[in-house]
Write a protein that holds these residues in place. Structure first.
Motif, PDB file in Angstrom:
ATOM      1  N   GLU A 122       0.821  -1.205   0.000  1.00 36.12           N
ATOM      2  CA  GLU A 122       0.000   0.000   0.000  1.00 36.12           C
ATOM      3  C   GLU A 122       0.859   1.260   0.000  1.00 36.12           C
ATOM      4  OE1 GLU A 122       0.276  -2.214   2.338  1.00 36.12           O
ATOM      5  OE2 GLU A 122       0.947  -1.147   4.119  1.00 36.12           O
ATOM      6  N   ARG A 123       2.047   1.198   0.582  1.00 36.95           N
ATOM      7  CA  ARG A 123       2.905   2.379   0.528  1.00 36.95           C
ATOM      8  C   ARG A 123       4.132   2.165  -0.371  1.00 36.95           C
ATOM      9  NH1 ARG A 123       4.320   0.957   6.393  1.00 36.95           N
ATOM     10  NH2 ARG A 123       6.581   0.655   6.340  1.00 36.95           N
ATOM     11  N   ARG A 124       4.068   1.129  -1.185  1.00 34.95           N
ATOM     12  CA  ARG A 124       5.119   0.813  -2.147  1.00 34.95           C
ATOM     13  C   ARG A 124       6.496   0.837  -1.494  1.00 34.95           C
ATOM     14  NH1 ARG A 124       3.170   3.978  -7.625  1.00 34.95           N
ATOM     15  NH2 ARG A 124       1.372   2.645  -8.016  1.00 34.95           N
ATOM     16  N   GLU A 125       6.632   0.037  -0.438  1.00 37.85           N
ATOM     17  CA  GLU A 125       7.878   0.011   0.302  1.00 37.85           C
ATOM     18  C   GLU A 125       8.146  -1.394   0.802  1.00 37.85           C
ATOM     19  OE1 GLU A 125       8.977   3.933   2.466  1.00 37.85           O
ATOM     20  OE2 GLU A 125       8.467   2.477   4.018  1.00 37.85           O
ATOM     21  N   ALA A 126       9.417  -1.737   0.953  1.00 44.54           N
ATOM     22  CA  ALA A 126       9.801  -2.991   1.614  1.00 44.54           C
ATOM     23  C   ALA A 126      10.763  -2.637   2.734  1.00 44.54           C
ATOM     24  CB  ALA A 126      10.468  -3.941   0.626  1.00 44.54           C
ATOM     25  N   ARG A 127      10.742  -3.441   3.798  1.00 48.70           N
ATOM     26  CA  ARG A 127      11.706  -3.268   4.886  1.00 48.70           C
ATOM     27  C   ARG A 127      12.554  -4.531   4.904  1.00 48.70           C
ATOM     28  NH1 ARG A 127      13.727   1.021   8.048  1.00 48.70           N
ATOM     29  NH2 ARG A 127      14.460   0.195  10.011  1.00 48.70           N
ATOM     30  N   ALA A 128      13.855  -4.385   4.709  1.00 48.22           N
ATOM     31  CA  ALA A 128      14.719  -5.565   4.598  1.00 48.22           C
ATOM     32  C   ALA A 128      15.844  -5.483   5.607  1.00 48.22           C
ATOM     33  CB  ALA A 128      15.298  -5.669   3.192  1.00 48.22           C
ATOM     34  N   GLN A 129      16.117  -6.608   6.288  1.00 47.53           N
ATOM     35  CA  GLN A 129      17.323  -6.660   7.108  1.00 47.53           C
ATOM     36  C   GLN A 129      18.541  -6.798   6.185  1.00 47.53           C
ATOM     37  OE1 GLN A 129      16.460  -9.875   9.943  1.00 47.53           O
ATOM     38  NE2 GLN A 129      16.411  -8.344  11.580  1.00 47.53           N
ATOM     39  N   ALA A 130      19.709  -6.520   6.766  1.00 49.75           N
ATOM     40  CA  ALA A 130      20.920  -6.413   5.945  1.00 49.75           C
ATOM     41  C   ALA A 130      21.262  -7.675   5.164  1.00 49.75           C
ATOM     42  CB  ALA A 130      22.102  -6.038   6.842  1.00 49.75           C
ATOM     43  N   GLY A 131      20.917  -8.852   5.716  1.00 50.11           N
ATOM     44  CA  GLY A 131      21.351 -10.086   5.074  1.00 50.11           C
ATOM     45  C   GLY A 131      20.421 -10.605   3.986  1.00 50.11           C
ATOM     46  N   VAL A 132      19.345  -9.876   3.698  1.00 51.59           N
ATOM     47  CA  VAL A 132      18.416 -10.316   2.647  1.00 51.59           C
ATOM     48  C   VAL A 132      19.135 -10.265   1.288  1.00 51.59           C
ATOM     49  CG1 VAL A 132      16.301  -9.707   1.394  1.00 51.59           C
ATOM     50  CG2 VAL A 132      16.368  -9.551   3.895  1.00 51.59           C
ATOM     51  N   SER A 158      24.393 -11.285  -3.803  1.00 50.24           N
ATOM     52  CA  SER A 158      24.711 -10.100  -2.993  1.00 50.24           C
ATOM     53  C   SER A 158      23.571  -9.810  -2.020  1.00 50.24           C
ATOM     54  CB  SER A 158      24.962  -8.891  -3.887  1.00 50.24           C
ATOM     55  OG  SER A 158      23.765  -8.435  -4.481  1.00 50.24           O
ATOM     56  N   THR A 159      23.902  -9.112  -0.914  1.00 52.16           N
ATOM     57  CA  THR A 159      22.897  -8.802   0.105  1.00 52.16           C
ATOM     58  C   THR A 159      22.530  -7.319   0.054  1.00 52.16           C
ATOM     59  OG1 THR A 159      24.559  -8.228   1.769  1.00 52.16           O
ATOM     60  CG2 THR A 159      23.864 -10.556   1.664  1.00 52.16           C
ATOM     61  N   ILE A 160      21.397  -7.006   0.656  1.00 52.80           N
ATOM     62  CA  ILE A 160      20.973  -5.604   0.728  1.00 52.80           C
ATOM     63  C   ILE A 160      22.019  -4.780   1.505  1.00 52.80           C
ATOM     64  CG2 ILE A 160      19.241  -4.055   1.751  1.00 52.80           C
ATOM     65  CD1 ILE A 160      18.380  -5.344  -0.928  1.00 52.80           C
ATOM     66  N   GLY A 161      22.570  -5.342   2.595  1.00 53.47           N
ATOM     67  CA  GLY A 161      23.594  -4.628   3.366  1.00 53.47           C
ATOM     68  C   GLY A 161      24.810  -4.296   2.507  1.00 53.47           C
ATOM     69  N   GLY A 162      25.267  -5.285   1.731  1.00 53.70           N
ATOM     70  CA  GLY A 162      26.414  -5.057   0.838  1.00 53.70           C
ATOM     71  C   GLY A 162      26.069  -4.066  -0.262  1.00 53.70           C
ATOM     72  N   ASN A 163      24.842  -4.163  -0.797  1.00 50.79           N
ATOM     73  CA  ASN A 163      24.400  -3.206  -1.842  1.00 50.79           C
ATOM     74  C   ASN A 163      24.374  -1.786  -1.289  1.00 50.79           C
ATOM     75  OD1 ASN A 163      21.838  -5.294  -3.491  1.00 50.79           O
ATOM     76  ND2 ASN A 163      24.048  -5.417  -3.502  1.00 50.79           N
ATOM     77  N   LEU A 164      23.890  -1.649  -0.046  1.00 46.76           N
ATOM     78  CA  LEU A 164      23.854  -0.315   0.568  1.00 46.76           C
ATOM     79  C   LEU A 164      25.275   0.201   0.781  1.00 46.76           C
ATOM     80  CD1 LEU A 164      21.197  -1.078   3.318  1.00 46.76           C
ATOM     81  CD2 LEU A 164      20.863   0.537   1.448  1.00 46.76           C
ATOM     82  N   ALA A 165      26.135  -0.679   1.304  1.00 45.29           N
ATOM     83  CA  ALA A 165      27.496  -0.256   1.646  1.00 45.29           C
ATOM     84  C   ALA A 165      28.281   0.149   0.405  1.00 45.29           C
ATOM     85  CB  ALA A 165      28.217  -1.373   2.401  1.00 45.29           C
ATOM     86  N   GLU A 166      27.964  -0.475  -0.763  1.00 42.96           N
ATOM     87  CA  GLU A 166      28.682  -0.146  -1.997  1.00 42.96           C
ATOM     88  C   GLU A 166      27.875   0.771  -2.906  1.00 42.96           C
ATOM     89  OE1 GLU A 166      31.651  -0.833  -2.278  1.00 42.96           O
ATOM     90  OE2 GLU A 166      32.138  -2.726  -1.301  1.00 42.96           O
ATOM     91  N   ASN A 167      26.648   1.074  -2.521  1.00 46.55           N
ATOM     92  CA  ASN A 167      25.725   1.810  -3.396  1.00 46.55           C
ATOM     93  C   ASN A 167      25.682   1.157  -4.786  1.00 46.55           C
ATOM     94  OD1 ASN A 167      23.813   3.674  -4.037  1.00 46.55           O
ATOM     95  ND2 ASN A 167      25.195   5.421  -4.209  1.00 46.55           N
ATOM     96  N   ALA A 168      25.317  -0.115  -4.770  1.00 52.34           N
ATOM     97  CA  ALA A 168      25.383  -0.935  -5.987  1.00 52.34           C
ATOM     98  C   ALA A 168      24.451  -0.426  -7.087  1.00 52.34           C
ATOM     99  CB  ALA A 168      25.024  -2.384  -5.636  1.00 52.34           C
ATOM    100  N   GLY A 169      24.869  -0.641  -8.307  1.00 51.07           N
ATOM    101  CA  GLY A 169      24.064  -0.278  -9.473  1.00 51.07           C
ATOM    102  C   GLY A 169      23.943  -1.461 -10.420  1.00 51.07           C
ATOM    103  N   GLY A 170      23.309  -1.221 -11.539  1.00 51.12           N
ATOM    104  CA  GLY A 170      23.153  -2.258 -12.550  1.00 51.12           C
ATOM    105  C   GLY A 170      22.648  -1.600 -13.822  1.00 51.12           C
ATOM    106  N   PRO A 171      22.325  -2.401 -14.837  1.00 50.08           N
ATOM    107  CA  PRO A 171      21.875  -1.808 -16.107  1.00 50.08           C
ATOM    108  C   PRO A 171      20.698  -0.841 -15.955  1.00 50.08           C
ATOM    109  CG  PRO A 171      22.317  -4.137 -16.378  1.00 50.08           C
ATOM    110  CD  PRO A 171      22.478  -3.858 -14.922  1.00 50.08           C
ATOM    111  N   LEU A 172      19.790  -1.118 -15.016  1.00 49.22           N
ATOM    112  CA  LEU A 172      18.604  -0.257 -14.894  1.00 49.22           C
ATOM    113  C   LEU A 172      18.879   1.084 -14.204  1.00 49.22           C
ATOM    114  CD1 LEU A 172      15.799  -2.829 -13.937  1.00 49.22           C
ATOM    115  CD2 LEU A 172      15.899  -1.444 -16.019  1.00 49.22           C
ATOM    116  N   CYS A 173      20.113   1.280 -13.713  1.00 48.41           N
ATOM    117  CA  CYS A 173      20.331   2.463 -12.863  1.00 48.41           C
ATOM    118  C   CYS A 173      20.329   3.765 -13.670  1.00 48.41           C
ATOM    119  CB  CYS A 173      21.579   2.327 -12.002  1.00 48.41           C
ATOM    120  SG  CYS A 173      23.113   2.406 -12.879  1.00 48.41           S
ATOM    121  N   PHE A 174      20.520   3.697 -15.000  1.00 48.80           N
ATOM    122  CA  PHE A 174      20.481   4.944 -15.781  1.00 48.80           C
ATOM    123  C   PHE A 174      19.115   5.611 -15.636  1.00 48.80           C
ATOM    124  CE2 PHE A 174      19.591   7.207 -19.795  1.00 48.80           C
ATOM    125  CZ  PHE A 174      20.561   8.191 -19.675  1.00 48.80           C
TER     126      PHE A 174
END
Ligand SMILES: Cc1cc2nc3c(=O)[nH]c(=O)nc-3n(C[C@H](O)[C@H](O)[C@H](O)COP(=O)(O)OP(=O)(O)OC[C@H]3O[C@@H](n4cnc5c(N)ncnc54)[C@H](O)[C@@H]3O)c2cc1C
Length: 481
Positions: A122-132, A158-174
């Motif tokens: 309903e609020r278009r959001e997910a809450r994820a712990q770091a190891g997801v 890869s995990t959400i924690g690692g993605n956050l720590a590296e500010n990960a991107g991918g093809p869709l990030c443009f």
């Protein structure tokens, strides 16, 4: 990818194991007492598995904690702080800059058991712990008709924690942004073991934590913005005699108002590596191949945008092939997805470089890097997210025949090319320990001083992932390898 041995001697300063599974150092003993043996790895044979990431070996940790909650992280950080021992956060260890490989023996906090994931459609959001795992978010939100846009190629591990720590991107990030653009809130544990709940308003401390590579705090949970997926996607492939035409086509299309979802580039060496591997019918004589997706909810607009890109490619001397069906589009993207295994057939190891340069400089940068590769005798293959000027020159090598020093020297030379052309050292893989030695050449002394001030403010004792990102200060008695 197999971790590459470096000048660091794995486990050289780790204490000797004791028999009978008894913790063999005071920190491990204290953690086992406070958290229980199920959450602490103290035997040398177990700890040795936590000394590397996807590219680099580091030191064997004194202890490994597998927290199941933020409270466990707090306990672990406080114990490490009391013992004066550094702390390294670790997700899936798929990092490509040595970030999760401890520079000194300390405590590793491995987030793989913190996998709670809640979706709030309903609020278009997910809450994820770091190891997801990243893909788990993508898959969990799909039944609600939503998407989580960040799409690093490593998303299956890869995990959400690692993605956050590296500010990960991918093809869709443009079009859809990098990981930090999807973060609406963040929970982190600071160097003193205090828990913070951050939003993105006052001072945007969450923005500072994202991309900080575990050196400013340990991220335990994040709120992630979701979006409805586009209803329509269209795909084309364009080939060019040389990379200049490819960069020009992309610049023309963007200047004309196109915002494609994906803009991926492969140089001739990369095209041939993939073709040798899968025989997909890619043009072997091309100097560069461009893969493009346009997407949106209005089919006419999506087609119009594709036509704009197609015209730009032709004007820049490209040959265009549109995907007529979804199956054809999938086959075109299979080429891009197959780059990693294709390169693995040429040499057993590779250093996956990650630089960003202004798009206008890209043709010259690609040429200079190719010349450096030719001069070094090491195979170099280039691909990347061309819309953002994010280039991944990959140095392929066989450690039995080719010296790590030569690989490092070439990586350094490539970093200098980026800096000389007004670019930066990293687009999405981070600085870690790999590019830390290049920071003095990339960042002016005043700015480096400001970065050090930020680090001191959040981690005065320097206990969070030391030996990463910032180079040691002149004359520092605790300089890291
Ligand atoms: C084949 C392959 C393809 C890849 N493709 C991409 C790509 O397309 N795009 C991209 O951006 N990257 C890519 N990467 C690199 C890597 O997957 C990303 O950097 C990813 O974000 C790392 O996640 P991880 O969970 O493995 O983190 P790790 O490697 O475990 O850690 C990375 C860094 O984050 C820190 N860290 C981990 N968890 C936390 C936490 N909870 N709090 C604070 N700090 C923490 C670590 O200390 C370390 O500095 C690729 C890697 C491989 C091997």
């Amino acid at each position: 990818m197999t971790p590459r041995q470096t000048a660091l001697t794995p486990g050289s300063r780790a204490p000797k194991p004791r028999s009978g599974g008894t913790p063999d150092n005071p920190l491990a003993a204290e953690l086992t007492r406070s958290l229980g043996p199920r959450k602490v790895l103290s035997n040398l044979s177990e700890r040795r598995n936590y000394r590397y990431d996807a590219i680099q070996f580091g030191e064997t940790p004194l202890a490994v904690v597998l927290p199941e909650s933020t409270a466990d992280v707090v306990t672990a950080v406080r114990a490490a702080r009391a013992a004066g021992v550094p702390v390294v956060g670790r997700g899936a260890a798929s990092g490509l800059s040595g970030g999760a490989a401890p520079a000194v023996p300390g405590l590793v906090i491995s987030f793989t058991r913190m996998t709670r994931l809640e979706v709030f459609p309903e609020r278009r959001e997910a809450r994820a712990q770091a190891g997801v795992v990243t893909l788990a978010v993508t898959e969990a939100v799909r039944p609600f008709g939503l998407m989580y846009p960040p799409d690093p190629a490593s998303l299956r591990t890869s995990t959400i924690g690692g993605n956050l720590a590296e500010n990960a991107g991918g093809p869709l990030c443009f079009k859809y942004g990098v990981t930090g653009d999807s973060v609406t809130g963040l929970q982190f544990v600071d160097a003193e073991g205090e828990v913070h709940e951050l939003t993105r308003d006052a001072y945007d401390l969450a923005g500072l934590l994202v991309g900080s590579e575990g050196t400013l705090g340990l991220m335990t949970e994040a709120s992630l913005r979701l979006a409805p997926p586009p209803r329509y996607t269209r795909t084309l492939r364009a080939s060019f005699p040389e990379v200049g035409g490819c960069a020009e086509a992309v610049s023309r299309a963007i200047a004309a108002g196109a915002v494609p979802a994906k803009l991926e580039f492969m140089d001739g060496a990369c095209v041939n590596a993939v073709e040798d591997y899968l025989a997909l019918g890619l043009p072997r004589d091309a100097g560069a191949v461009l893969l493009v997706d346009t997407d949106g909810d209005d089919l006419a607009t999506v087609e119009e945008e594709l036509a704009l890109v197609e015209a730009s490619c032709r004007e820049a001397g490209g040959t265009v092939r549109r995907a007529a069906t979804g199956t054809e589009a999938a086959a075109l993207w299979q080429a891009r997805r197959s780059v990693s295994p294709a390169l693995g057939r040429i040499r057993p190891q590779r250093m996956n470089e990650d630089i960003v340069v202004p798009r206008s400089a890209l043709p010259q940068v690609v040429r200079e890097i190719r010349a450096l590769g030719d001069a070094s005798g090491l195979p170099v293959v280039q691909f990347g997210h061309i819309g953002d000027g994010n280039l991944h020159p990959n140095i392929l090598f066989d450690p039995r025949r080719e010296s790590p020093e030569a690989v490092h020297a070439l990586a350094h030379a490539i970093a200098l090319v980026a800096i000389r052309h007004g670019g930066v050292l990293s687009g999405e893989h981070g600085i870690g320990s790999m590019k830390r030695p290049f920071m003095r050449e990339a960042v002016d002394p005043v700015t480096l001083g400001a970065l050090r001030d930020v680090k001191r403010a959040l981690d005065p004792a320097g206990l969070l992932n030391p030996g990463k990102v910032l180079p040691d200060e002149e004359g520092d008695p605790h300089a890291h390898p």
